[in-house]
Design a protein around this motif. Structure first.
Motif, PDB file in Angstrom:
ATOM      1  N   THR A 149      20.837  24.102  17.766  1.00  0.00           N
ATOM      2  CA  THR A 149      21.203  23.020  18.738  1.00  0.00           C
ATOM      3  C   THR A 149      22.452  22.486  18.486  1.00  0.00           C
ATOM      4  N   ALA A 150      22.828  22.157  17.440  1.00  0.00           N
ATOM      5  CA  ALA A 150      24.388  21.774  17.339  1.00  0.00           C
ATOM      6  C   ALA A 150      25.276  22.515  17.730  1.00  0.00           C
ATOM      7  N   ALA A 151      25.115  24.176  17.661  1.00  0.00           N
ATOM      8  CA  ALA A 151      26.001  24.886  18.202  1.00  0.00           C
ATOM      9  C   ALA A 151      26.205  24.899  19.648  1.00  0.00           C
ATOM     10  N   TRP A 152      25.081  24.769  20.321  1.00  0.00           N
ATOM     11  CA  TRP A 152      25.058  24.444  21.952  1.00  0.00           C
ATOM     12  C   TRP A 152      25.585  23.082  22.027  1.00  0.00           C
ATOM     13  N   LEU A 153      25.345  22.229  21.246  1.00  0.00           N
ATOM     14  CA  LEU A 153      26.000  20.798  21.656  1.00  0.00           C
ATOM     15  C   LEU A 153      27.840  21.044  21.608  1.00  0.00           C
ATOM     16  N   LEU A 154      28.142  21.964  20.783  1.00  0.00           N
ATOM     17  CA  LEU A 154      29.595  22.194  20.552  1.00  0.00           C
ATOM     18  C   LEU A 154      29.967  23.136  21.702  1.00  0.00           C
ATOM     19  N   VAL A 155      29.326  23.723  22.435  1.00  0.00           N
ATOM     20  CA  VAL A 155      29.599  24.485  23.250  1.00  0.00           C
ATOM     21  C   VAL A 155      29.740  23.968  24.803  1.00  0.00           C
ATOM     22  N   ALA A 179      15.638  15.224  19.625  1.00  0.00           N
ATOM     23  CA  ALA A 179      16.036  14.325  18.924  1.00  0.00           C
ATOM     24  C   ALA A 179      17.641  14.297  18.830  1.00  0.00           C
ATOM     25  N   LEU A 180      18.114  15.556  18.952  1.00  0.00           N
ATOM     26  CA  LEU A 180      19.670  15.545  18.822  1.00  0.00           C
ATOM     27  C   LEU A 180      20.386  15.472  20.185  1.00  0.00           C
ATOM     28  N   VAL A 181      19.630  15.973  21.344  1.00  0.00           N
ATOM     29  CA  VAL A 181      20.178  15.899  22.576  1.00  0.00           C
ATOM     30  C   VAL A 181      19.654  14.575  23.422  1.00  0.00           C
ATOM     31  N   GLY A 182      18.502  14.529  23.477  1.00  0.00           N
ATOM     32  CA  GLY A 182      17.615  13.657  24.390  1.00  0.00           C
ATOM     33  C   GLY A 182      17.979  12.187  23.846  1.00  0.00           C
ATOM     34  N   PRO A 216      27.125  30.694  20.190  1.00  0.00           N
ATOM     35  CA  PRO A 216      26.854  29.570  19.333  1.00  0.00           C
ATOM     36  C   PRO A 216      27.533  29.851  17.644  1.00  0.00           C
ATOM     37  N   VAL A 217      27.330  31.070  17.504  1.00  0.00           N
ATOM     38  CA  VAL A 217      27.842  31.172  16.026  1.00  0.00           C
ATOM     39  C   VAL A 217      29.372  31.123  16.184  1.00  0.00           C
ATOM     40  N   GLY A 218      29.945  31.468  17.206  1.00  0.00           N
ATOM     41  CA  GLY A 218      31.658  31.239  17.188  1.00  0.00           C
ATOM     42  C   GLY A 218      32.100  30.150  17.085  1.00  0.00           C
ATOM     43  N   MET A 219      31.191  29.101  17.706  1.00  0.00           N
ATOM     44  CA  MET A 219      31.436  27.727  17.732  1.00  0.00           C
ATOM     45  C   MET A 219      31.206  27.109  16.507  1.00  0.00           C
ATOM     46  N   VAL A 220      30.238  27.575  15.931  1.00  0.00           N
ATOM     47  CA  VAL A 220      30.127  26.906  14.292  1.00  0.00           C
ATOM     48  C   VAL A 220      30.815  27.245  13.452  1.00  0.00           C
ATOM     49  N   LEU A 221      31.282  28.515  13.543  1.00  0.00           N
ATOM     50  CA  LEU A 221      32.511  29.260  12.609  1.00  0.00           C
ATOM     51  C   LEU A 221      33.826  28.372  13.053  1.00  0.00           C
ATOM     52  N   TRP A 222      33.998  28.321  14.139  1.00  0.00           N
ATOM     53  CA  TRP A 222      35.470  27.460  14.430  1.00  0.00           C
ATOM     54  C   TRP A 222      35.527  26.102  14.060  1.00  0.00           C
TER      55      TRP A 222
END
Length: 583
Positions: free
Chosen positions: A136-142, A245-248, A340-346
């Motif tokens: 979820t956090a990864a997609w929030l970054l995307v 919880a994280l998005v809504g 998503p993994v790429g954004m988390v890595l970045w």
């Protein structure tokens, strides 16, 4: 990898009725002991939820006066019905996103000669190693304000402000749908794999094109599986907590699960009565949905096309179109893993996250990984998480193996073991967390806030999954093997240990790995039960995001994901070797 029916509400149809006996006799001691253990673990959550919802409590948490005020307070509040509508819209939307993508990918993989299709199963199984909080956090970054999607949209529209608001109902639906897409693909692949392709071939020989055949033949044959899976994703989204919880909540969109969490964690003193009332309502709704799901699944035999010798799985030669379908599969890999993994890595390589830009390249550092490696809390949370995962998986798979064997052999009274072992299936994770929270707060043993409390709750929560696998495996064991052992002089328990357990080992091991994966990435239940010294990785990731520590979250999450990916690959290899299902 053989995929099996995921109807968890109908785990063992043959177990429901006990065997015939002309004269009543008490169950054997082994069954009685198991009944008592399961009853002590499974029934109190139900009792505490109901009692807590119907009584006021004193300052010390003791039950005081009988009342319906908790329910009337909820039902008289227009916000409840607005949030119930939000929950329904969010769940339906997520189910549609997951099913649409899953159907397309499953058809490409199972029915066409597209390149790369053999790797899709690995990609989907590896996704099991990603905690929902991290995903979820990864997609929030995307999709967030500084993410690549808004950067592209702002460049295309010329806007100076972010175009897409991820903290909205649409953002919730997209992220939850992406989370369930791999599961949708895996299960729909099983439906297509078990369907005879001759009807589609007949359609194409009659002049229909590939697309027309897909729409008029393939989809219609898969209707029961699609409907059942759509309802399953709807149920899981209905009771989910991480995305709401994280998005809504940051976007002002509330659902029932966040109302339950708010009543327990965001009020002083905690309103356990209202959280219990919310939980009872959610529990009843999930029971109704599971019943509906069971009825849909049972009607799937009307559409069976495997008829014996005539069944021949075939693929369609797409010709030049296979490059388009290959591009779709590459897009699926990017959607599920790479993006998503790429954004988390970045994010993990930066001292602070400010999107993707050239200036960030000069700030790349491994400092976040050094902090994670030196953090005592991170090492402690890893150890606690492994203890919970190993403990819950071992207890659930072991108890399920014994119960399933007794039930399949129709030992007197064993039918009740089935009912007790499958009862936790109706509990959404956060509801079970509220129930055990009430229990542990009112017991004199000091369990609240300990790792043991999370192990116990996880064991109860995932016991039906263990029963699912163990019962299927026990059905395949011929009784003659046990009879031969008895003739040779072995006692019942010797036969179970020396004959039954080795034969049940493949489903036991696979269920152990699955329960391990599910328990270590769970958030909502541990979030309610964990104390200062019993933090888990998923809970720590949730807290890091809530505190705005995005870069530390990324480094910690990626480290944990690497370890969990190894476990997921082991699960995949074992399930392929033994022909077992991973869901």
């Amino acid at each position: 990898m053989a995929m099996q029916n995921t109807d968890m509400s109908n785990i063992a149809p043959a177990m429901i009725l006990p065997g015939h006996s002309r004269r009543w006799a008490p169950p054997p001691p082994s069954v009685i002991v198991l009944m008592i253990i399961l009853a002590v673990l499974v029934l109190p959550p139900v009792a505490y939820l109901i009692i807590s919802s119907l009584y006021t409590t004193t300052f010390l948490g003791y039950f005081d006066e009988f009342t319906f005020a908790h329910f009337t307070g909820i039902l008289d509040n227009p916000r409840f019905f607005a949030n119930l509508l939000n929950t329904a819209i969010y769940s339906v939307g997520a189910a549609i996103v997951a099913i649409v993508i899953g159907v397309v990918i499953a058809w490409i993989v199972e029915r066409t000669d597209t390149p790369l299709r053999r790797y899709m199963i690995v990609v989907s199984v590896v996704s099991l190693g990603t905690p929902h909080v991290l995903y979820t956090a990864a997609w929030l970054l995307v999709l967030g304000r500084a993410g690549p999607l808004n950067a592209i949209l702002m460049a295309l529209t010329g806007s100076n402000q972010p175009v897409f608001d991820v903290y909205s109902m649409v953002g919730m639906i997209l992220i939850e749908g992406f989370i369930w897409t791999p599961l949708a693909y895996l299960l729909l692949s099983a439906v297509l794999r078990s369907s005879d392709a001759s009807l589609e071939e007949a359609s194409m020989m009659s002049g229909a094109g590939v697309l027309q055949t897909f729409l008029r033949i393939t989809l219609k044959l898969c209707i029961p599986g699609i409907l059942a899976l759509m309802l399953l994703v709807f149920i899981r989204s209905f009771e989910s907590f991480e995305v709401p919880a994280l998005v809504g909540l940051p976007g002002g969109v509330s659902v029932i699960t966040t109302d339950i969490f708010d009543a327990v964690n965001s009020r002083t003193p905690p309103d356990y009565g209202q959280s219990a009332a919310f939980s009872v309502i959610l529990l009843l709704l999930v029971m109704i949905l599971l019943r509906w799901y069971s009825r849909i699944s049972r009607h799937a035999e009307r559409y069976q096309t495997i008829t014996g010798k005539g069944f021949r799985p075939r693929v369609i030669d797409l010709g030049r179109w296979r490059y388009l379908t290959a591009a779709i599969l590459i897009g699926f890999i990017g959607l599920v893993i790479v993006l998503p993994v790429g954004m988390v890595l970045w994010a993990s390589l930066l001292p602070y996250y400010d999107g993707i830009n050239a200036a960030s390249l000069t700030r790349v550092t491994l400092h976040n990984y050094v902090l994670v490696a030196q953090s005592y809390s991170f090492r402690s949370s890893i150890l606690n998480t492994l203890i919970v995962g190993v403990g819950a998986a071992t207890l659930s798979s072991g108890a399920a193996a014994l119960c399933a064997w007794l039930v399949v052999r129709r030992v007197r009274g064993a039918w009740l073991l089935d009912q007790l072992a499958t009862l936790p299936l109706i509990f959404p994770s956060i509801v079970l967390g509220v129930a055990f929270l009430q229990i542990f707060l009112n017991t004199p043993f000091g369990l609240y806030g300990t790792v043991l409390s999370i192990v116990i709750a996880s064991f109860v929560h995932y016991l039906p999954y263990g029963m699912r696998y163990a019962y299927t495996g026990a059905l395949q064991i011929n009784r003659e093997l046990e009879e031969a052992s008895g003739v040779a002089g072995a006692r019942t328990w010797t036969t179970f240990v020396r004959i039954v357990v080795p034969l049940l080992l493949p489903p036991i091991v696979t269920s152990w790995l699955l329960i391990f994966l599910l328990s270590v990435r769970a958030v909502s239940m541990p979030l309610l039960l964990a104390g200062p010294h019993s933090q888990l990785v998923a809970v720590t990731l949730f807290d890091l995001w809530s505190n705005g520590q995005i870069n530390e979250l990324a480094a910690m999450g990626l480290t944990w994901m690497a370890f969990m990916t190894v476990v997921s690959v082991i699960l995949y290899i074992l399930s392929r070797r033994f022909g077992l299902s991973v869901h």
